[in-house]
Design an enzyme around this catalytic site. Structure first.
Site, PDB file in Angstrom:
ATOM      1  N   ARG A 168       0.841  -1.201   0.000  1.00 46.68           N
ATOM      2  CA  ARG A 168       0.000   0.000   0.000  1.00 46.68           C
ATOM      3  C   ARG A 168       0.874   1.250   0.000  1.00 46.68           C
ATOM      4  O   ARG A 168       0.555   2.243  -0.650  1.00 46.68           O
ATOM      5  CB  ARG A 168      -0.921  -0.022   1.216  1.00 46.68           C
ATOM      6  CG  ARG A 168      -1.917  -1.189   1.166  1.00 46.68           C
ATOM      7  CD  ARG A 168      -2.753  -1.253   2.423  1.00 46.68           C
ATOM      8  NE  ARG A 168      -3.746  -2.307   2.402  1.00 46.68           N
ATOM      9  CZ  ARG A 168      -3.588  -3.506   2.969  1.00 46.68           C
ATOM     10  NH1 ARG A 168      -2.478  -3.817   3.597  1.00 46.68           N
ATOM     11  NH2 ARG A 168      -4.567  -4.401   2.912  1.00 46.68           N
TER      12      ARG A 168
ATOM     13  N   ASP B 141      -9.798  -4.872   7.943  1.00 46.45           N
ATOM     14  CA  ASP B 141      -8.967  -5.926   8.548  1.00 46.45           C
ATOM     15  C   ASP B 141      -9.713  -6.568   9.720  1.00 46.45           C
ATOM     16  O   ASP B 141      -9.643  -7.777   9.934  1.00 46.45           O
ATOM     17  CB  ASP B 141      -7.638  -5.323   9.022  1.00 46.45           C
ATOM     18  CG  ASP B 141      -7.080  -4.366   7.990  1.00 46.45           C
ATOM     19  OD1 ASP B 141      -6.300  -4.791   7.144  1.00 46.45           O
ATOM     20  OD2 ASP B 141      -7.491  -3.187   7.989  1.00 46.45           O
TER      21      ASP B 141
ATOM     22  N   HIS C  81      -3.221   0.570   8.547  1.00 50.35           N
ATOM     23  CA  HIS C  81      -3.875  -0.312   7.573  1.00 50.35           C
ATOM     24  C   HIS C  81      -2.780  -0.703   6.577  1.00 50.35           C
ATOM     25  O   HIS C  81      -2.593  -0.092   5.535  1.00 50.35           O
ATOM     26  CB  HIS C  81      -5.032   0.392   6.860  1.00 50.35           C
ATOM     27  CG  HIS C  81      -5.599  -0.416   5.734  1.00 50.35           C
ATOM     28  ND1 HIS C  81      -6.136  -1.667   5.914  1.00 50.35           N
ATOM     29  CD2 HIS C  81      -5.697  -0.172   4.409  1.00 50.35           C
ATOM     30  CE1 HIS C  81      -6.539  -2.147   4.744  1.00 50.35           C
ATOM     31  NE2 HIS C  81      -6.283  -1.256   3.817  1.00 50.35           N
TER      32      HIS C  81
HETATM   33  P1  NAD Z   1      -9.757   1.965  -9.563  1.00 45.45           P
HETATM   34  O1  NAD Z   1      -8.577   2.186 -10.441  1.00 45.45           O
HETATM   35  O2  NAD Z   1     -10.757   0.922  -9.925  1.00 45.45           O
HETATM   36  O3  NAD Z   1     -10.532   3.346  -9.388  1.00 45.45           O
HETATM   37  C1  NAD Z   1      -9.905   4.543  -9.102  1.00 45.45           C
HETATM   38  C2  NAD Z   1     -10.768   5.654  -9.672  1.00 45.45           C
HETATM   39  O4  NAD Z   1     -10.206   6.912  -9.258  1.00 45.45           O
HETATM   40  C3  NAD Z   1     -10.852   5.655 -11.199  1.00 45.45           C
HETATM   41  O5  NAD Z   1     -12.198   5.650 -11.605  1.00 45.45           O
HETATM   42  C4  NAD Z   1     -10.138   6.951 -11.580  1.00 45.45           C
HETATM   43  O6  NAD Z   1     -10.669   7.557 -12.759  1.00 45.45           O
HETATM   44  C5  NAD Z   1     -10.396   7.804 -10.349  1.00 45.45           C
HETATM   45  N1  NAD Z   1      -9.472   8.927 -10.205  1.00 45.45           N
HETATM   46  C6  NAD Z   1      -8.120   8.919 -10.307  1.00 45.45           C
HETATM   47  N2  NAD Z   1      -7.651  10.174 -10.109  1.00 45.45           N
HETATM   48  C7  NAD Z   1      -8.713  10.966  -9.860  1.00 45.45           C
HETATM   49  C8  NAD Z   1      -8.870  12.339  -9.580  1.00 45.45           C
HETATM   50  N3  NAD Z   1      -7.822  13.171  -9.511  1.00 45.45           N
HETATM   51  N4  NAD Z   1     -10.099  12.809  -9.390  1.00 45.45           N
HETATM   52  C9  NAD Z   1     -11.191  12.002  -9.467  1.00 45.45           C
HETATM   53  N5  NAD Z   1     -11.104  10.678  -9.727  1.00 45.45           N
HETATM   54  C10 NAD Z   1      -9.877  10.171  -9.933  1.00 45.45           C
HETATM   55  O7  NAD Z   1      -9.157   1.688  -8.101  1.00 45.45           O
HETATM   56  P2  NAD Z   1      -9.948   0.989  -6.895  1.00 45.45           P
HETATM   57  O8  NAD Z   1      -9.741  -0.474  -6.956  1.00 45.45           O
HETATM   58  O9  NAD Z   1     -11.310   1.544  -6.844  1.00 45.45           O
HETATM   59  O10 NAD Z   1      -9.087   1.507  -5.641  1.00 45.45           O
HETATM   60  C11 NAD Z   1      -9.196   2.848  -5.188  1.00 45.45           C
HETATM   61  C12 NAD Z   1      -8.323   3.039  -3.956  1.00 45.45           C
HETATM   62  O11 NAD Z   1      -8.887   2.311  -2.856  1.00 45.45           O
HETATM   63  C13 NAD Z   1      -6.883   2.510  -4.105  1.00 45.45           C
HETATM   64  O12 NAD Z   1      -5.965   3.418  -3.519  1.00 45.45           O
HETATM   65  C14 NAD Z   1      -6.904   1.202  -3.349  1.00 45.45           C
HETATM   66  O13 NAD Z   1      -5.616   0.804  -2.903  1.00 45.45           O
HETATM   67  C15 NAD Z   1      -7.823   1.590  -2.210  1.00 45.45           C
HETATM   68  N6  NAD Z   1      -8.369   0.469  -1.439  1.00 45.45           N
HETATM   69  C16 NAD Z   1      -8.478   0.686  -0.094  1.00 45.45           C
HETATM   70  C17 NAD Z   1      -8.961  -0.312   0.731  1.00 45.45           C
HETATM   71  C18 NAD Z   1      -9.052  -0.045   2.217  1.00 45.45           C
HETATM   72  O14 NAD Z   1      -9.205  -0.977   3.044  1.00 45.45           O
HETATM   73  N7  NAD Z   1      -8.998   1.211   2.633  1.00 45.45           N
HETATM   74  C19 NAD Z   1      -9.357  -1.544   0.190  1.00 45.45           C
HETATM   75  C20 NAD Z   1      -9.272  -1.738  -1.187  1.00 45.45           C
HETATM   76  C21 NAD Z   1      -8.748  -0.708  -1.988  1.00 45.45           C
END
Ligand code: NAD
Length: 300
Positions: A88, A148, A175
């Protein structure tokens, strides 16, 4: 009138939106914002076609940052996600730049609600949201170790055949790779977990929880349903003024970081933090986690 603006409508954002639509919530309006404008128009159409069979009516539309002005919660799930083999923390450079831009635009709208952050590295992104927004820290919530903790409860429940609702155990800390389970505080009903599982079994469960995201990403490229559900859980705790205890990423004023700790969530955001009585080994683990987050922030 409860309005949610969702910024970042990829896998995580849309899993949240879909889970929200499937549950009975007090959300009245959901606005989708993303760099990919065409995609959100398609997503809004698809979600609206669920409404005939959804438990509640929600006004769903594609929007922009001006919609944040009167939002109750702005959820941020925008940014890069982990590739196979990436941690991460490897996402820090890309996502910190994206966050500066996003949070500044949200604040320009006059937003004064609660930020709920899901983007990784989670504790650092939540901290940056706090710093860029200048809002009071109780209004900034990261999903922290809620996912988690959900994974932990599921795995323990499966192992000992008890409902996860009666597993009172939490993952706390970063996390990420330094997260840990304070087993001295973990109970099944009223009985300490060590009466049910050996130290070896507990260690295996901890490692499976810690490595769950890697295992899922190796197989399907990303994880999203679990975090979508956690975001809904936190949203409900806020909107229903629940005073529920959830392990979110919250402000640690002694160390000037955000970190996953059990906190009481209500309509004001984080109402209180719950003191965790740690033994000597667990205290060292928490210090390691604080150090990992602090080091990442200092490198920025
Ligand atoms: P994804 O690539 O499917 O989606 C990301 C989205 O963000 C895309 O639609 C993209 O167009 C948009 N985006 C990028 N830059 C942008 C901006 N400046 N303004 C507006 N939109 C923008 O990715 P995902 O699988 O949805 O993951 C998103 C985030 O969530 C990642 O950082 C991932 O690691 C995180 N995540 C966190 C957890 C947690 O437990 N907190 C769990 C899973 C994933």
């Amino acid at each position: 009138m409860n309005k949610i603006v969702l910024i970042g409508c990829g896998n995580v954002g849309m899993s949240y939106a879909y889970a929200l639509l499937n549950q009975s919530t007090s959300v009245n309006e959901l606005v989708l914002v993303d760099l990919n404008k065409e995609r959100i128009i398609g997503e809004v159409m698809d979600l609206n076609h669920c409404l005939a069979f959804a438990p509640n009516k929600i006004d769903i539309k594609a929007g922009d940052y001006s919609d944040c002005k009167d939002a109750t919660i702005v959820v941020i799930a925008a940014g890069a996600n982990q590739e196979k083999g990436e941690t991460r923390m490897d996402l820090i450079e890309k996502n910190s730049k994206i966050f500066k831009n996003i949070v500044n635009k949200v604040m320009k709208s006059g937003f004064n609600g609660i930020f709920l952050v899901a983007t990784n590295p989670l504790d650092v992104m939540t901290y940056l949201t706090y710093k860029y927004s200048n809002l009071s820290p109780n209004k900034i919530i990261g999903t922290g170790t809620s996912l988690d903790t959900a994974r932990l409860r599921y795995m323990i429940a499966e192992k000992i055949k008890i409902s996860p609702k009666n597993v009172h155990a939490y993952v706390i800390g970063e996390h990420g790779d330094s997260e840990f389970v304070p087993w001295s505080n973990a109970n099944i009903g009223l009985q300490n977990i060590k009466d049910f599982l050996t130290d070896e079994e507990l260690e295996k469960i901890y490692l499976d929880v810690k490595n769950a995201a890697y295992e899922i990403i190796n197989r399907k490229g990303a994880t999203y349903y679990g975090i979508g559900m956690c975001l809904v859980r936190i949203t409900n705790a806020i909107l229903n003024n629940e005073n529920s205890i959830i392990t979110v990423s919250t402000y640690d004023e002694n160390n000037d970081i955000f970190i996953g700790l059990p906190a009481v969530i209500n309509k004001k955001g984080v109402k209180d933090k719950i003191y965790v009585n740690l033994n000597e080994k667990e205290t060292i683990k928490l210090k390691n986690s604080i150090y990992a987050i602090k080091e990442a922030i200092l490198k920025l």
